[in-house]
Scaffold this motif. Structure first.
Motif, mmCIF file in Angstrom:
data_model
loop_
_atom_site.group_PDB
_atom_site.id
_atom_site.type_symbol
_atom_site.label_atom_id
_atom_site.label_comp_id
_atom_site.label_asym_id
_atom_site.label_seq_id
_atom_site.Cartn_x
_atom_site.Cartn_y
_atom_site.Cartn_z
ATOM 1 N N VAL A 1 0.863 -1.183 0.000
ATOM 2 C CA VAL A 1 0.000 0.000 0.000
ATOM 3 C C VAL A 1 0.896 1.228 0.000
ATOM 4 O O VAL A 1 1.785 1.363 0.856
ATOM 5 C CB VAL A 1 -0.935 0.022 1.219
ATOM 6 C CG1 VAL A 1 -1.727 1.335 1.265
ATOM 7 C CG2 VAL A 1 -1.893 -1.164 1.182
ATOM 8 N N ILE A 2 0.673 2.117 -0.973
ATOM 9 C CA ILE A 2 1.464 3.336 -1.110
ATOM 10 C C ILE A 2 0.612 4.529 -0.699
ATOM 11 O O ILE A 2 -0.472 4.746 -1.261
ATOM 12 C CB ILE A 2 1.954 3.527 -2.558
ATOM 13 C CG1 ILE A 2 2.811 2.339 -3.009
ATOM 14 C CG2 ILE A 2 2.741 4.835 -2.687
ATOM 15 C CD1 ILE A 2 3.171 2.370 -4.485
ATOM 16 N N ARG A 3 1.071 5.289 0.290
ATOM 17 C CA ARG A 3 0.445 6.571 0.617
ATOM 18 C C ARG A 3 0.953 7.609 -0.370
ATOM 19 O O ARG A 3 2.162 7.818 -0.502
ATOM 20 C CB ARG A 3 0.816 6.994 2.041
ATOM 21 C CG ARG A 3 0.094 8.262 2.521
ATOM 22 C CD ARG A 3 0.756 8.837 3.746
ATOM 23 N NE ARG A 3 2.050 9.408 3.420
ATOM 24 C CZ ARG A 3 3.025 9.600 4.321
ATOM 25 N NH1 ARG A 3 2.867 9.226 5.569
ATOM 26 N NH2 ARG A 3 4.164 10.139 3.955
ATOM 27 N N LEU A 4 0.063 8.233 -1.091
ATOM 28 C CA LEU A 4 0.461 9.179 -2.128
ATOM 29 C C LEU A 4 0.987 10.482 -1.520
ATOM 30 O O LEU A 4 0.747 10.787 -0.344
ATOM 31 C CB LEU A 4 -0.722 9.473 -3.050
ATOM 32 C CG LEU A 4 -1.353 8.258 -3.743
ATOM 33 C CD1 LEU A 4 -2.490 8.710 -4.642
ATOM 34 C CD2 LEU A 4 -0.312 7.472 -4.529
ATOM 35 N N ALA A 5 1.672 11.258 -2.333
ATOM 36 C CA ALA A 5 2.204 12.551 -1.889
ATOM 37 C C ALA A 5 1.094 13.465 -1.400
ATOM 38 O O ALA A 5 1.307 14.319 -0.538
ATOM 39 C CB ALA A 5 2.961 13.217 -3.037
ATOM 40 N N GLY A 6 -0.095 13.279 -1.924
ATOM 41 C CA GLY A 6 -1.282 14.010 -1.510
ATOM 42 C C GLY A 6 -2.478 13.384 -2.201
ATOM 43 O O GLY A 6 -2.333 12.584 -3.125
ATOM 44 N N ARG A 7 -3.666 13.735 -1.753
ATOM 45 C CA ARG A 7 -4.871 13.211 -2.397
ATOM 46 C C ARG A 7 -4.878 13.661 -3.853
ATOM 47 O O ARG A 7 -4.721 14.848 -4.151
ATOM 48 C CB ARG A 7 -6.104 13.710 -1.660
ATOM 49 C CG ARG A 7 -7.413 13.050 -2.072
ATOM 50 C CD ARG A 7 -8.504 13.393 -1.069
ATOM 51 N NE ARG A 7 -9.751 12.709 -1.383
ATOM 52 C CZ ARG A 7 -10.763 13.288 -2.032
ATOM 53 N NH1 ARG A 7 -10.666 14.552 -2.419
ATOM 54 N NH2 ARG A 7 -11.862 12.607 -2.284
ATOM 55 N N GLY A 8 -5.040 12.720 -4.764
ATOM 56 C CA GLY A 8 -4.955 13.088 -6.163
ATOM 57 C C GLY A 8 -5.581 12.062 -7.085
ATOM 58 O O GLY A 8 -5.996 10.980 -6.653
ATOM 59 N N VAL A 9 -5.638 12.413 -8.369
ATOM 60 C CA VAL A 9 -6.174 11.551 -9.415
ATOM 61 C C VAL A 9 -5.013 10.942 -10.178
ATOM 62 O O VAL A 9 -4.172 11.666 -10.726
ATOM 63 C CB VAL A 9 -7.085 12.342 -10.375
ATOM 64 C CG1 VAL A 9 -7.593 11.436 -11.502
ATOM 65 C CG2 VAL A 9 -8.252 12.960 -9.617
ATOM 66 N N VAL A 10 -4.945 9.606 -10.200
ATOM 67 C CA VAL A 10 -3.862 8.904 -10.883
ATOM 68 C C VAL A 10 -4.276 8.642 -12.329
ATOM 69 O O VAL A 10 -5.326 8.037 -12.584
ATOM 70 C CB VAL A 10 -3.528 7.575 -10.182
ATOM 71 C CG1 VAL A 10 -2.335 6.914 -10.847
ATOM 72 C CG2 VAL A 10 -3.251 7.806 -8.696
ATOM 73 N N ARG A 11 -3.472 9.101 -13.289
ATOM 74 C CA ARG A 11 -3.795 8.987 -14.707
ATOM 75 C C ARG A 11 -2.966 7.936 -15.443
ATOM 76 O O ARG A 11 -3.426 7.365 -16.433
ATOM 77 C CB ARG A 11 -3.573 10.337 -15.392
ATOM 78 C CG ARG A 11 -4.420 11.468 -14.858
ATOM 79 C CD ARG A 11 -5.865 11.258 -15.205
ATOM 80 N NE ARG A 11 -6.674 12.446 -14.929
ATOM 81 C CZ ARG A 11 -7.981 12.497 -15.039
ATOM 82 N NH1 ARG A 11 -8.646 11.413 -15.426
ATOM 83 N NH2 ARG A 11 -8.647 13.601 -14.767
ATOM 84 N N LEU A 12 -1.740 7.723 -14.972
ATOM 85 C CA LEU A 12 -0.822 6.819 -15.673
ATOM 86 C C LEU A 12 -0.036 6.016 -14.648
ATOM 87 O O LEU A 12 0.517 6.587 -13.696
ATOM 88 C CB LEU A 12 0.142 7.616 -16.558
ATOM 89 C CG LEU A 12 1.290 6.839 -17.214
ATOM 90 C CD1 LEU A 12 0.745 5.906 -18.295
ATOM 91 C CD2 LEU A 12 2.323 7.790 -17.810
#
Length: 314
Positions: free
Chosen positions: A229-240
């Protein structure tokens, strides 16, 4: 050692760290302090300056004062612990050491960094020869540089600066970024198995040079599958998504799936999809829902060199 050492080493050379200055490096070069991996040693291996050491070693001081090395963190952030490793230095280690930290914006020269205000994060402490010393740090400030002070002189094999990455994401305003990247503040927060190598390797900067620089699990015998499980740099929309199995010739997973997590909600980003060994894979994703974490499921086990999740912060 401690859970602190599971956090990224902010000073690591492969993360962009650099030893930008030192008071002295007569016997062994300062750059060795932040090399990846354990220090090596071959007894009775002599060069023009004496026994060859995999570390930083200064001359014997004949005047008052102490030696120091100035390190630019490759990943600026909050420091949670420092490891001073005197491996193989037995009759020539420094008896005491301290560590200071500072934060300087931009791309300062060594002289400008030295002139900045410094904060002591590890007080003057006793050291032993041929030993790792872990010093927890409770300061919550963000730092860009550290200074290792050894009293009065001697050799240190490695300096590890473990902490939480705190990048300046304002540089990316209006631009897409790799939301999973360690350098941008991503972090692996959970993992099913890390038998062969650490999961945070998959979000490290650069390319993996060999399979040990990725994440690899033991062989599963229970019919399940492995995951991180990766915590993203911030809440965001992953496109690629980039799923890289480079260097994994006979131990790549057979397939991968990506699931976005946002509180209690799960969002399918990539259904179970076949992978090839030793191959960089790129997948366009269709979900428009912002997420805070991404679970990467591999089937059934194996290893990944890198995972990149490009998108936009919400």
């Amino acid at each position: 050692m401690d859970d602190i050492t599971r956090l990224p080493d902010l000073a690591l050379r492969t993360y962009g760290g650099s030893v930008v200055a030192a008071s002295d490096e007569s016997f062994a070069e300062k750059e060795s302090l932040i090399r990846p991996g354990r220090p090596g040693f071959l007894p009775e291996t002599f060069g023009n300056k004496g026994q060859v050491y995999d570390g930083w070693e200064t001359r014997r001081r004949r005047e008052p004062g102490h030696d120091w090395a100035l390190v630019r963190l490759g990943l600026p952030g909050v420091i949670r612990g420092v490891v001073i490793d005197t491996a193989w230095f037995k009759g020539n280690y420094p008896p005491r050491a301290s560590v200071e930290a500072t934060s300087v914006a931009g791309h300062p020269s060594p002289a400008e960094v030295r002139a900045a205000p410094w904060t002591e994060i590890v007080p003057l402490s006793d050291l032993k020869g041929d030993a790792e010393h872990l010093f927890p740090v409770t300061d919550d400030a963000r730092y860009t540089h550290v200074r290792l002070n050894i009293h009065p002189d001697g050799g240190v094999a490695r300096l590890r600066v473990h902490g939480e990455v705190r990048p300046d994401l304002s540089l990316h305003d209006g631009l897409g970024i790799d939301l999973a990247a360690l350098a941008n503040g991503g972090l692996v927060t959970a993992c099913s198995d890390e038998f062969y190598s650490a999961p945070n390797n998959v979000i490290a900067p650069g390319l993996a040079r060999h399979q040990a620089e990725g994440w690899e699990t033991a062989r599963r015998r229970d019919g399940g599958n492995d995951w991180i499980v990766i915590r993203l740099a911030g809440r965001g929309v992953v496109r690629l998504a980039e799923i890289d199995t480079t260097n994994l010739l006979f131990n790549a997973p057979g397939a991968v799936a990506l699931t976005g997590l946002d509180g209690d909600r799960e969002v399918e980003l990539l259904p179970r999809t076949r992978l090839q060994p030793d191959t960089p894979h790129r997948f366009r994703l269709g979900a428009d829902t912002p997420v805070t974490h991404v679970r990467v499921d591999i089937y059934p086990d194996g290893g990944l060199a890198r995972v990149r999740l490009h998108g936009h912060l919400a």
